[in-house]
Write an enzyme that holds these catalytic residues in place. Sequence first.
Site, PDB file in Angstrom:
ATOM      1  N   GLY A  14      23.608 -18.496 -21.105  1.00 46.32           N
ATOM      2  CA  GLY A  14      23.552 -17.397 -22.050  1.00 46.32           C
ATOM      3  C   GLY A  14      23.961 -17.860 -23.438  1.00 46.32           C
ATOM      4  CB  SER A  15      24.905 -15.921 -26.421  1.00 50.35           C
ATOM      5  OG  SER A  15      26.105 -15.266 -26.052  1.00 50.35           O
ATOM      6  CB  THR A  16      27.077 -20.488 -28.305  1.00 50.98           C
ATOM      7  OG1 THR A  16      26.021 -21.414 -28.008  1.00 50.98           O
ATOM      8  CG2 THR A  16      28.328 -21.256 -28.672  1.00 50.98           C
ATOM      9  NE  ARG A  17      28.519 -12.360 -28.904  1.00 47.66           N
ATOM     10  CZ  ARG A  17      28.967 -11.533 -27.959  1.00 47.66           C
ATOM     11  NH1 ARG A  17      30.266 -11.326 -27.806  1.00 47.66           N
ATOM     12  NH2 ARG A  17      28.109 -10.915 -27.166  1.00 47.66           N
ATOM     13  CB  VAL A  18      28.736 -14.467 -23.839  1.00 51.38           C
ATOM     14  CG1 VAL A  18      29.290 -14.042 -22.484  1.00 51.38           C
ATOM     15  CG2 VAL A  18      28.326 -13.233 -24.637  1.00 51.38           C
TER      16      VAL A  18
ATOM     17  CD  GLU B 145      20.493 -23.642 -20.285  1.00 50.81           C
ATOM     18  OE1 GLU B 145      20.121 -23.117 -21.368  1.00 50.81           O
ATOM     19  OE2 GLU B 145      19.905 -23.475 -19.210  1.00 50.81           O
TER      20      GLU B 145
ATOM     21  CB  CYS C 156      18.084 -21.619 -24.167  1.00 50.14           C
ATOM     22  SG  CYS C 156      17.437 -22.391 -22.655  1.00 50.14           S
TER      23      CYS C 156
END
Length: 484
Positions: free
Chosen positions: A238-242, A260, A294
């Site tokens: 998922g997202s880098t933030r999460v 990832e 991604c």
Amino acid sequence: MDQSATSAQLGSAVVDLFIDGELRAARDQQYFERLNPASQSVSSQVADGRACDAQQMLFAATRCFATWSKMELDDRIQIFHRAKDLLPSYKKRFSLAMQEDIGAVQDWIDFNLNVAMDVIDAAIDLARRCQHDSDEADSQNSFLIRQPAGVCLAIAPWNAPIALGMRAVIFPLIFGNTVVFKASDMSPQTHLLIALLLKEAGLPAGALNVINNRPEHSEAVLRCLISNPAVRRINFTGSTRVGRIVAGMAAEHVKRCLLELGGKSPVIVLKDADLELATNAVIHGAFLNQGQICMATDRIIVEQAIAEEFISRLVQRAKSITAQPPSQKGCQLGPVASPSIANRLSGLIEDALDKGARLLTGARVQGQFIDATLIDRITPMMRLYSEECFGPIAGIYRVENVEEAITLANDCEYGLAAAIFSQDLDKATYIAERLESGTCHINSSTVQDDPSKPFGGLKSSGYGRFGGLACIDEFTELRWITVQ
């Protein structure tokens, strides 16, 4: 929303939790709505799982682990062979689910189904290799063994819900782990179908459990799952933030993660490139699934000597790619998955144009429909230079030489995928070895998937690898035993 929906039928667009082999409503009977991105109609009512529901899943997964982990590998493999055989019969259900969940076009649905089958094959092959190498004797009195790690928390995103959902659960399951699968609230029907498919294939109750929840409840559910002593591995895509949040929680409880995360993949097109080949690959990589991948081609880096000719080719192709409802025949570009994504993309475009970028094609935003968009003359002052797009937008960067191309490609916090186009393979290989990316493809698209190969990122794109021998370490424990 309080709705008395039974655990009945996915066909009625009620998506319940999957606990211990059964569909169940959340304990507090709460549901939330998922809207169809193309029509804005309600596509499903989704059970809003909470910590108490997660605890039930952990009990089921822990109980099942005692038997599933001891099952003969050949018996586990037979279940996954049946799952692969069943997949074609699920095609219509998966297609409808992906269209309603995320507005997917048929090409992307087919891609997901094909990758899911490859994931099963790759996992089976890897498990057999692991079994062959598991008993490694140092001497008569010293040997190494590999064992299942325990309960695994799998977290998969909405953008490739079949491929990435299957990857998240099949790899840990094949090694004898049990799984709690935290599905995406944006692809609830599709993710639940994976569990129903595996149940029909013979996966025992409790081996796989699926929880959905409203976004505002995600952190509490994650904390409940990650803090539980039974959970020994976490994989998150998922997202880098999460991903940073998940990694922080895992570190607090000394849990191993496979992450990832986001990407901003560059394509370098050198002056000796086959321009037709490069054009096809860039269009594919930038606009497949509305760029919501991604590995999507986010940055197009082209040598100045061939820039005008190459950009002209790109523009000619991109102008014909307009966003439409996925139900329309021949649709190549559907809606982005949510209004918030559309708003963010619109902001990226406006910011770039306000700061001097040149719009070449696209940028028409109507609700969640955004045409294929190419923007030239990107500079570091623009958000588009550094922020992941995750939409049907690609920026163009002109460079004078190879060294400038490498520097520009690496000037990014992400490092997931990259591609290089050149007919000089020695030169292309030299560049590939200097790029800061987990994968790099010479003379092909940034968007590629082979579950038998190690896949993952560098820098803010995460750590750990799905697929390949590296994946064995992600989902098993290596132990040393001696006899005196």
